[in-house]
Design an enzyme around this catalytic site. Structure first.
Site, PDB file in Angstrom:
ATOM      1  N   CYS A   7      89.667  22.240  34.049  1.00 34.65           N
ATOM      2  CA  CYS A   7      89.783  22.925  35.220  1.00 34.65           C
ATOM      3  C   CYS A   7      91.048  23.849  35.183  1.00 34.65           C
ATOM      4  CB  CYS A   7      89.715  22.305  36.622  1.00 34.65           C
ATOM      5  SG  CYS A   7      89.180  23.114  37.910  1.00 34.65           S
ATOM      6  N   HIS A  64      84.659  19.974  35.704  1.00 35.28           N
ATOM      7  CA  HIS A  64      85.193  18.759  36.067  1.00 35.28           C
ATOM      8  C   HIS A  64      84.515  17.226  35.184  1.00 35.28           C
ATOM      9  CE1 HIS A  64      89.009  19.186  38.428  1.00 35.28           C
ATOM     10  NE2 HIS A  64      88.158  20.365  38.801  1.00 35.28           N
ATOM     11  N   GLU A  66      85.445  14.764  34.238  1.00 31.98           N
ATOM     12  CA  GLU A  66      85.862  13.355  34.383  1.00 31.98           C
ATOM     13  C   GLU A  66      85.404  13.059  35.839  1.00 31.98           C
ATOM     14  OE1 GLU A  66      87.463  16.008  35.177  1.00 31.98           O
ATOM     15  OE2 GLU A  66      88.299  16.114  37.175  1.00 31.98           O
TER      16      GLU A  66
END
Ligand code: MN
Length: 246
Positions: A116, A221, A223
């Site tokens: 990001c 994102h 994660e």
């Protein structure tokens, strides 16, 4: 031994009953980064927002990979632009640390994953530019909702992946769904880098440095969706793998 993955910190503050206080890493949501790195075989290590060049140089020698985390907007002065009215909060200390450590990590030939804000740091550190606010700066085409209100575990827009890129090699797909929580994006790609993925409205969702084994930036994102998103898992595994054999 697991590879040591340096993860950049954040100056995160919250305004609570008139008092500004620093957010803990848990509140910032770093748990998800820690989980993704750990599950993929790495050992996460937090890098504080230090200013001394000699400290950053010493830290770099201990790392096997660098993970540039999400966060506030980059100060546009770093890419020679004046602040747009819709620029969000900036984080001067995170800017300074990340721009320096990114250059040192490139010099040291470390694998880098920029997430990001991280893709934006990767681009700016290497001479690229950003849209400070895609929604007000791009009027040529209707944009997608890149700032989803759904949780990060929900994938909301599709993305086309360029064949022949490392990203394509890792994901083995020409289109996947991703989550999206950004109002900025890569504008002019840094010299030497190439675009790996775009949303259907043309917004750049991925870049990489083809001359290196793993210098990858993603605008989404992974994660955040890691738990159930097999492509997020593939991406982290490839990163940790590159850091393991480095
Ligand atoms: Mn997006």
């Amino acid at each position: 031994m697991r590879p040591i993955i340096g993860m950049t910190g954040t100056t995160a503050t919250t305004f609570d009953q008139g008092i500004t206080r620093l957010l803990s890493t848990q509140e910032v949501g770093y748990r998800t980064y820690v989980h993704a790195v750990t599950t993929s075989g790495g050992a996460p290590f937090f890098i504080p927002l230090v200013r001394e060049q000699s400290v950053i140089e010493s830290l770099i020698t201990k790392l096997d990979g660098l993970l540039l985390t999400g966060g506030a907007d980059i100060n546009p002065l770093y890419f020679h632009s004046e602040p747009h009215p819709n620029l969000g909060m900036i984080d001067q200390e995170k800017d300074e640390l990340e721009l320096r450590i990114t250059k040192l990590a490139l010099d040291a030939n470390l694998p880098i994953l920029g997430i990001c804000r991280g893709i934006q740091v990767l681009n700016v550190a290497n001479g690229g530019t950003l849209y400070q606010d895609i929604f007000s700066e791009i009027s040529t085409t209707p944009l997608l909702k890149h700032r989803q209100q759904a949780p990060m575990t929900t994938l909301t827009h599709s993305m086309q992946i360029e064949p022949g890129t490392y990203l394509h090699e890792i994901l083995q797909q020409t289109s996947i769904l991703v989550n999206s929580h950004h109002h900025q994006a890569v504008k002019d790609v840094a010299p030497g880098f190439r675009i790996t993925a775009r949303a259907t409205d043309g917004i750049i969702e991925g870049i990489e440095l083809p001359s290196r084994k793993f210098v990858v930036g993603v605008q989404w994102h992974p994660e955040g969706s890691f738990q159930e998103d097999v492509y997020a898992q593939h991406l982290f595994q490839a990163f940790i793998q590159a850091a393991t054999v480095a």
